[in-house]
Design a protein around this motif. Structure first.
Motif, PDB file in Angstrom:
ATOM      1  N   ILE A 260      -4.330  -7.931 -16.636  1.00 14.99           N
ATOM      2  CA  ILE A 260      -3.095  -7.452 -16.011  1.00 14.99           C
ATOM      3  C   ILE A 260      -3.572  -6.435 -14.982  1.00 14.99           C
ATOM      4  N   ARG A 261      -3.104  -6.575 -13.735  1.00 16.10           N
ATOM      5  CA  ARG A 261      -3.684  -5.769 -12.663  1.00 16.10           C
ATOM      6  C   ARG A 261      -2.636  -5.145 -11.747  1.00 16.10           C
ATOM      7  N   ALA A 262      -2.949  -3.966 -11.288  1.00 19.73           N
ATOM      8  CA  ALA A 262      -2.288  -3.307 -10.157  1.00 19.73           C
ATOM      9  C   ALA A 262      -0.761  -3.271 -10.273  1.00 19.73           C
ATOM     10  N   PHE A 263      -0.277  -2.707 -11.381  1.00 22.97           N
ATOM     11  CA  PHE A 263       1.162  -2.566 -11.612  1.00 22.97           C
ATOM     12  C   PHE A 263       1.644  -1.220 -11.098  1.00 22.97           C
ATOM     13  N   PHE A 264       2.643  -1.264 -10.221  1.00 24.70           N
ATOM     14  CA  PHE A 264       3.219  -0.047  -9.670  1.00 24.70           C
ATOM     15  C   PHE A 264       4.714  -0.264  -9.473  1.00 24.70           C
ATOM     16  N   VAL A 265       5.495   0.758  -9.799  1.00 26.40           N
ATOM     17  CA  VAL A 265       6.945   0.688  -9.644  1.00 26.40           C
ATOM     18  C   VAL A 265       7.393   1.842  -8.744  1.00 26.40           C
ATOM     19  N   HIS A 266       8.317   1.553  -7.853  1.00 27.40           N
ATOM     20  CA  HIS A 266       8.905   2.570  -6.993  1.00 27.40           C
ATOM     21  C   HIS A 266       9.553   3.632  -7.883  1.00 27.40           C
TER      22      HIS A 266
ATOM     23  N   GLY B 248      -4.788   0.632  -5.036  1.00 31.68           N
ATOM     24  CA  GLY B 248      -4.478  -0.075  -3.807  1.00 31.68           C
ATOM     25  C   GLY B 248      -4.334  -1.549  -4.127  1.00 31.68           C
ATOM     26  N   VAL B 249      -4.020  -2.304  -3.115  1.00 32.75           N
ATOM     27  CA  VAL B 249      -3.882  -3.743  -3.286  1.00 32.75           C
ATOM     28  C   VAL B 249      -5.268  -4.366  -3.427  1.00 32.75           C
ATOM     29  N   ASP B 250      -5.416  -5.237  -4.398  1.00 32.59           N
ATOM     30  CA  ASP B 250      -6.601  -6.071  -4.520  1.00 32.59           C
ATOM     31  C   ASP B 250      -6.223  -7.391  -3.858  1.00 32.59           C
ATOM     32  N   THR B 251      -6.693  -7.602  -2.639  1.00 36.19           N
ATOM     33  CA  THR B 251      -6.279  -8.782  -1.878  1.00 36.19           C
ATOM     34  C   THR B 251      -6.737 -10.080  -2.527  1.00 36.19           C
ATOM     35  N   GLN B 252      -7.705 -10.015  -3.439  1.00 29.66           N
ATOM     36  CA  GLN B 252      -8.119 -11.223  -4.152  1.00 29.66           C
ATOM     37  C   GLN B 252      -6.964 -11.765  -4.984  1.00 29.66           C
ATOM     38  N   LEU B 253      -6.156 -10.873  -5.552  1.00 32.58           N
ATOM     39  CA  LEU B 253      -4.996 -11.307  -6.344  1.00 32.58           C
ATOM     40  C   LEU B 253      -3.987 -12.027  -5.454  1.00 32.58           C
ATOM     41  N   VAL B 254      -3.786 -11.516  -4.245  1.00 36.47           N
ATOM     42  CA  VAL B 254      -2.860 -12.153  -3.305  1.00 36.47           C
ATOM     43  C   VAL B 254      -3.401 -13.532  -2.938  1.00 36.47           C
ATOM     44  N   LYS B 255      -4.697 -13.612  -2.628  1.00 36.67           N
ATOM     45  CA  LYS B 255      -5.313 -14.905  -2.278  1.00 36.67           C
ATOM     46  C   LYS B 255      -5.239 -15.897  -3.438  1.00 36.67           C
ATOM     47  N   ASP B 256      -5.392 -15.401  -4.659  1.00 36.55           N
ATOM     48  CA  ASP B 256      -5.358 -16.270  -5.843  1.00 36.55           C
ATOM     49  C   ASP B 256      -3.939 -16.709  -6.205  1.00 36.55           C
ATOM     50  N   GLY B 257      -2.930 -16.087  -5.591  1.00 37.01           N
ATOM     51  CA  GLY B 257      -1.544 -16.423  -5.915  1.00 37.01           C
ATOM     52  C   GLY B 257      -1.120 -15.915  -7.281  1.00 37.01           C
TER      53      GLY B 257
ATOM     54  N   GLN C 222       0.847  -1.210   0.000  1.00 41.16           N
ATOM     55  CA  GLN C 222       0.000   0.000   0.000  1.00 41.16           C
ATOM     56  C   GLN C 222       0.879   1.255   0.000  1.00 41.16           C
ATOM     57  N   GLN C 223       1.960   1.223   0.773  1.00 39.40           N
ATOM     58  CA  GLN C 223       2.875   2.369   0.801  1.00 39.40           C
ATOM     59  C   GLN C 223       3.554   2.553  -0.555  1.00 39.40           C
ATOM     60  N   LEU C 224       3.994   1.451  -1.152  1.00 46.91           N
ATOM     61  CA  LEU C 224       4.633   1.526  -2.464  1.00 46.91           C
ATOM     62  C   LEU C 224       3.674   2.105  -3.500  1.00 46.91           C
ATOM     63  N   ILE C 225       2.439   1.658  -3.482  1.00 44.90           N
ATOM     64  CA  ILE C 225       1.458   2.120  -4.463  1.00 44.90           C
ATOM     65  C   ILE C 225       1.272   3.638  -4.368  1.00 44.90           C
ATOM     66  N   ALA C 226       1.101   4.162  -3.168  1.00 43.62           N
ATOM     67  CA  ALA C 226       0.935   5.608  -3.000  1.00 43.62           C
ATOM     68  C   ALA C 226       2.189   6.353  -3.455  1.00 43.62           C
ATOM     69  N   LEU C 227       3.354   5.844  -3.101  1.00 42.09           N
ATOM     70  CA  LEU C 227       4.621   6.455  -3.509  1.00 42.09           C
ATOM     71  C   LEU C 227       4.754   6.451  -5.031  1.00 42.09           C
ATOM     72  N   SER C 228       4.421   5.342  -5.656  1.00 40.30           N
ATOM     73  CA  SER C 228       4.503   5.207  -7.103  1.00 40.30           C
ATOM     74  C   SER C 228       3.563   6.189  -7.804  1.00 40.30           C
TER      75      SER C 228
ATOM     76  N   GLY D 276      16.301  -5.139   0.079  1.00 43.57           N
ATOM     77  CA  GLY D 276      15.279  -4.985   1.104  1.00 43.57           C
ATOM     78  C   GLY D 276      14.189  -3.982   0.786  1.00 43.57           C
ATOM     79  N   VAL D 277      14.221  -3.383  -0.411  1.00 43.50           N
ATOM     80  CA  VAL D 277      13.209  -2.407  -0.827  1.00 43.50           C
ATOM     81  C   VAL D 277      12.291  -3.071  -1.843  1.00 43.50           C
ATOM     82  N   ILE D 278      10.982  -2.955  -1.636  1.00 41.38           N
ATOM     83  CA  ILE D 278      10.036  -3.429  -2.656  1.00 41.38           C
ATOM     84  C   ILE D 278      10.082  -2.414  -3.790  1.00 41.38           C
ATOM     85  N   THR D 279      10.532  -2.868  -4.956  1.00 42.51           N
ATOM     86  CA  THR D 279      10.746  -1.976  -6.094  1.00 42.51           C
ATOM     87  C   THR D 279       9.586  -1.955  -7.082  1.00 42.51           C
TER      88      THR D 279
END
Length: 177
Positions: free
Chosen positions: A97-103, A42-51, A13-19, A60-63
């Motif tokens: 294709i969903r929720a693409f964000f880059v630092h 924002g994060v669509d948690t369904q994508l996380v649940k679906d793998g 969520q932090q990365l998305i806002a920053l991006s 150590g930085v999510i890019t």
């Protein structure tokens, strides 16, 4: 690169806002950016649940993050929908294709391309031959470079009166031998 899990959601969520704040300047107004972070991005948690949602890390930085979906929603995080999406039929529907964000500090280094290739390969392995996405205006050049074509312009109205321009794009996947 690895699959995202529920423990990653606060950092994503932090990365998305920053991006969005860092890469959308010049494409959207500050008011549109803040409204979109509140109501769409924002994060669509369904994508996380679906793998089907990935992230990239460096030192150590999510890019970056992004995923693909076998469900109907074209764009938006949890705050943009109320119910679980119905599944798509790979024989007639396009995967998303969903929720693409880059630092912003790691932009234009191939992260988006690497994520897209991973998602296209995974969708194809699950029987999909076509991809579709809802691109933000700053994302359009990347998607065009990767073979996506614009299908329509969507002016997404937001609850506070702002309107966010999004471009629906599509790509037929090449058959891999």
């Amino acid at each position: 690169m690895r699959l995202a899990n529920s423990n990653d959601i606060p950092a994503l969520q932090q990365l998305i806002a920053l991006s969005v704040r860092g890469l959308s300047k010049g494409y959207y107004t500050d008011a549109q950016i803040e409204s979109a972070i509140k109501y769409i991005f924002g994060v669509d948690t369904q994508l996380v649940k679906d793998g089907t949602y990935y992230l990239t890390e460096k030192d150590g930085v999510i890019t970056g993050c992004g995923g693909w979906s076998k469900r109907n929603t074209l764009y938006g995080g949890d705050q943009h929908k109320a119910v679980e999406d119905p599944l798509l039929d790979p024989s007639k529907d396009a995967a998303r294709i969903r929720a693409f964000f880059v630092h912003p500090g790691y932009a234009r280094q191939g992260i988006g391309r690497k994520l897209i290739n991973t998602c296209e390969d995974a969708a194809q392995a699950n029987g999909f031959s076509t991809m579709e996405l809802g691109a933000t205006l700053p994302g359009v050049p990347l998607y065009e470079a990767l073979g996506y074509t614009a299908v329509e312009r969507i002016d997404a109205p937001l609850p506070d009166g702002e309107v966010l321009g999004i471009v629906r794009m599509r790509k037929e996947l090449s058959v891999k031998w």
